[in-house]
Design a protein around this motif. Structure first.
Motif, PDB file in Angstrom:
ATOM      1  N   VAL A   1       0.836  -1.202   0.000  1.00 41.03           N
ATOM      2  CA  VAL A   1       0.000   0.000   0.000  1.00 41.03           C
ATOM      3  C   VAL A   1       0.875   1.258   0.000  1.00 41.03           C
ATOM      4  O   VAL A   1       0.604   2.213  -0.734  1.00 41.03           O
ATOM      5  CB  VAL A   1      -0.961  -0.013   1.207  1.00 41.03           C
ATOM      6  CG1 VAL A   1      -1.691   1.312   1.341  1.00 41.03           C
ATOM      7  CG2 VAL A   1      -1.959  -1.150   1.072  1.00 41.03           C
ATOM      8  N   ALA A   2       1.940   1.251   0.798  1.00 34.94           N
ATOM      9  CA  ALA A   2       2.825   2.414   0.856  1.00 34.94           C
ATOM     10  C   ALA A   2       3.495   2.657  -0.494  1.00 34.94           C
ATOM     11  O   ALA A   2       3.594   3.809  -0.949  1.00 34.94           O
ATOM     12  CB  ALA A   2       3.875   2.209   1.943  1.00 34.94           C
ATOM     13  N   THR A   3       3.940   1.595  -1.156  1.00 34.28           N
ATOM     14  CA  THR A   3       4.560   1.727  -2.476  1.00 34.28           C
ATOM     15  C   THR A   3       3.566   2.294  -3.485  1.00 34.28           C
ATOM     16  O   THR A   3       3.914   3.151  -4.304  1.00 34.28           O
ATOM     17  CB  THR A   3       5.072   0.363  -2.971  1.00 34.28           C
ATOM     18  OG1 THR A   3       5.998  -0.150  -2.021  1.00 34.28           O
ATOM     19  CG2 THR A   3       5.737   0.476  -4.319  1.00 34.28           C
TER      20      THR A   3
ATOM     21  N   SER B   1       0.613   5.529  -7.838  1.00 34.65           N
ATOM     22  CA  SER B   1      -0.103   4.429  -8.508  1.00 34.65           C
ATOM     23  C   SER B   1       0.608   3.854  -9.738  1.00 34.65           C
ATOM     24  O   SER B   1      -0.031   3.258 -10.596  1.00 34.65           O
ATOM     25  CB  SER B   1      -1.535   4.841  -8.867  1.00 34.65           C
ATOM     26  OG  SER B   1      -1.556   5.771  -9.903  1.00 34.65           O
ATOM     27  N   ARG B   2       1.914   4.022  -9.855  1.00 39.09           N
ATOM     28  CA  ARG B   2       2.660   3.401 -10.957  1.00 39.09           C
ATOM     29  C   ARG B   2       3.137   2.003 -10.597  1.00 39.09           C
ATOM     30  O   ARG B   2       3.306   1.161 -11.469  1.00 39.09           O
ATOM     31  CB  ARG B   2       3.861   4.267 -11.335  1.00 39.09           C
ATOM     32  CG  ARG B   2       3.452   5.522 -12.105  1.00 39.09           C
ATOM     33  CD  ARG B   2       4.682   6.269 -12.487  1.00 39.09           C
ATOM     34  NE  ARG B   2       5.280   6.745 -11.227  1.00 39.09           N
ATOM     35  CZ  ARG B   2       6.018   7.840 -11.113  1.00 39.09           C
ATOM     36  NH1 ARG B   2       6.306   8.546 -12.178  1.00 39.09           N
ATOM     37  NH2 ARG B   2       6.492   8.213  -9.956  1.00 39.09           N
ATOM     38  N   PHE B   3       3.430   1.774  -9.337  1.00 37.66           N
ATOM     39  CA  PHE B   3       3.920   0.472  -8.852  1.00 37.66           C
ATOM     40  C   PHE B   3       3.032   0.026  -7.719  1.00 37.66           C
ATOM     41  O   PHE B   3       2.307   0.826  -7.159  1.00 37.66           O
ATOM     42  CB  PHE B   3       5.377   0.588  -8.360  1.00 37.66           C
ATOM     43  CG  PHE B   3       6.357   0.907  -9.435  1.00 37.66           C
ATOM     44  CD1 PHE B   3       6.727  -0.054 -10.350  1.00 37.66           C
ATOM     45  CD2 PHE B   3       6.904   2.175  -9.536  1.00 37.66           C
ATOM     46  CE1 PHE B   3       7.639   0.239 -11.347  1.00 37.66           C
ATOM     47  CE2 PHE B   3       7.809   2.476 -10.519  1.00 37.66           C
ATOM     48  CZ  PHE B   3       8.176   1.521 -11.429  1.00 37.66           C
ATOM     49  N   PRO B   4       3.005  -1.153  -7.276  1.00 40.87           N
ATOM     50  CA  PRO B   4       3.711  -2.348  -7.676  1.00 40.87           C
ATOM     51  C   PRO B   4       3.244  -2.899  -9.017  1.00 40.87           C
ATOM     52  O   PRO B   4       4.050  -3.422  -9.785  1.00 40.87           O
ATOM     53  CB  PRO B   4       3.448  -3.362  -6.576  1.00 40.87           C
ATOM     54  CG  PRO B   4       2.601  -2.707  -5.557  1.00 40.87           C
ATOM     55  CD  PRO B   4       2.270  -1.353  -6.043  1.00 40.87           C
TER      56      PRO B   4
ATOM     57  N   GLY C   1      -4.199  -0.382 -11.166  1.00 44.91           N
ATOM     58  CA  GLY C   1      -4.763   0.847 -10.596  1.00 44.91           C
ATOM     59  C   GLY C   1      -5.068   0.690  -9.114  1.00 44.91           C
ATOM     60  O   GLY C   1      -4.241   0.241  -8.328  1.00 44.91           O
ATOM     61  N   TYR C   2      -6.288   1.050  -8.728  1.00 41.11           N
ATOM     62  CA  TYR C   2      -6.646   1.026  -7.311  1.00 41.11           C
ATOM     63  C   TYR C   2      -6.877  -0.383  -6.761  1.00 41.11           C
ATOM     64  O   TYR C   2      -7.056  -0.549  -5.552  1.00 41.11           O
ATOM     65  CB  TYR C   2      -7.863   1.911  -7.057  1.00 41.11           C
ATOM     66  CG  TYR C   2      -7.500   3.371  -7.082  1.00 41.11           C
ATOM     67  CD1 TYR C   2      -6.856   3.948  -6.010  1.00 41.11           C
ATOM     68  CD2 TYR C   2      -7.759   4.158  -8.193  1.00 41.11           C
ATOM     69  CE1 TYR C   2      -6.485   5.285  -6.025  1.00 41.11           C
ATOM     70  CE2 TYR C   2      -7.401   5.489  -8.225  1.00 41.11           C
ATOM     71  CZ  TYR C   2      -6.760   6.048  -7.139  1.00 41.11           C
ATOM     72  OH  TYR C   2      -6.401   7.356  -7.160  1.00 41.11           O
ATOM     73  N   TRP C   3      -6.856  -1.386  -7.611  1.00 39.56           N
ATOM     74  CA  TRP C   3      -6.927  -2.753  -7.113  1.00 39.56           C
ATOM     75  C   TRP C   3      -5.675  -3.109  -6.310  1.00 39.56           C
ATOM     76  O   TRP C   3      -5.684  -4.054  -5.522  1.00 39.56           O
ATOM     77  CB  TRP C   3      -7.132  -3.739  -8.256  1.00 39.56           C
ATOM     78  CG  TRP C   3      -8.559  -3.779  -8.694  1.00 39.56           C
ATOM     79  CD1 TRP C   3      -9.090  -3.145  -9.778  1.00 39.56           C
ATOM     80  CD2 TRP C   3      -9.633  -4.438  -8.045  1.00 39.56           C
ATOM     81  NE1 TRP C   3     -10.432  -3.388  -9.843  1.00 39.56           N
ATOM     82  CE2 TRP C   3     -10.807  -4.184  -8.791  1.00 39.56           C
ATOM     83  CE3 TRP C   3      -9.729  -5.236  -6.911  1.00 39.56           C
ATOM     84  CZ2 TRP C   3     -12.037  -4.690  -8.426  1.00 39.56           C
ATOM     85  CZ3 TRP C   3     -10.966  -5.743  -6.561  1.00 39.56           C
ATOM     86  CH2 TRP C   3     -12.093  -5.468  -7.308  1.00 39.56           C
ATOM     87  N   ASN C   4      -4.601  -2.347  -6.524  1.00 35.90           N
ATOM     88  CA  ASN C   4      -3.400  -2.549  -5.715  1.00 35.90           C
ATOM     89  C   ASN C   4      -3.710  -2.341  -4.240  1.00 35.90           C
ATOM     90  O   ASN C   4      -3.142  -3.020  -3.378  1.00 35.90           O
ATOM     91  CB  ASN C   4      -2.285  -1.593  -6.147  1.00 35.90           C
ATOM     92  CG  ASN C   4      -1.576  -2.073  -7.388  1.00 35.90           C
ATOM     93  OD1 ASN C   4      -1.103  -3.198  -7.426  1.00 35.90           O
ATOM     94  ND2 ASN C   4      -1.518  -1.226  -8.397  1.00 35.90           N
ATOM     95  N   LEU C   5      -4.590  -1.399  -3.939  1.00 37.21           N
ATOM     96  CA  LEU C   5      -4.975  -1.181  -2.537  1.00 37.21           C
ATOM     97  C   LEU C   5      -5.674  -2.414  -1.980  1.00 37.21           C
ATOM     98  O   LEU C   5      -5.437  -2.815  -0.838  1.00 37.21           O
ATOM     99  CB  LEU C   5      -5.886   0.036  -2.411  1.00 37.21           C
ATOM    100  CG  LEU C   5      -5.252   1.389  -2.678  1.00 37.21           C
ATOM    101  CD1 LEU C   5      -6.294   2.489  -2.594  1.00 37.21           C
ATOM    102  CD2 LEU C   5      -4.137   1.638  -1.691  1.00 37.21           C
TER     103      LEU C   5
END
Length: 88
Positions: free
Chosen positions: A50-52, A58-61, A66-70
């Motif tokens: 989340v921090a990354t 929102s370029r990585f991981p 996109g927001y599915w990373n959250l």
């Protein structure tokens, strides 16, 4: 004259009391040695995920998600937190 067979309820209560005492006497088994490291790793990896995501804007991981990373990061943290409820 017929004889009474006794009171089955009293016998059932005594048996239930013995079963409860035996259940309380048993101790739960300890967790395997890998349990705590995996639990901590899941929570830390989720936090770093989340921090990354926020630090890199929102370029990585994984940029295309996109927001599915959250959701992935919070799911990892939640899995680690749920493991804490089974920790002995």
């Amino acid at each position: 004259m017929p004889e009474s067979k006794g009171r089955p309820k009293a016998r059932a209560k005594a048996a239930a009391g013995r079963e409860e005492a035996a259940r309380q006497a048993r101790k739960p088994e300890p967790n395997p040695p890998w349990f705590v490291p995996v639990m901590c790793a899941l929570m830390i990896i989720g936090l770093l995920w989340v921090a990354t995501f926020y630090i890199t804007e929102s370029r990585f991981p994984i940029g295309p998600l996109g927001y599915w990373n959250l959701m992935i990061g919070f799911a990892l943290m939640l899995a680690g937190f749920l493991m804490t409820t089974r920790w002995r």
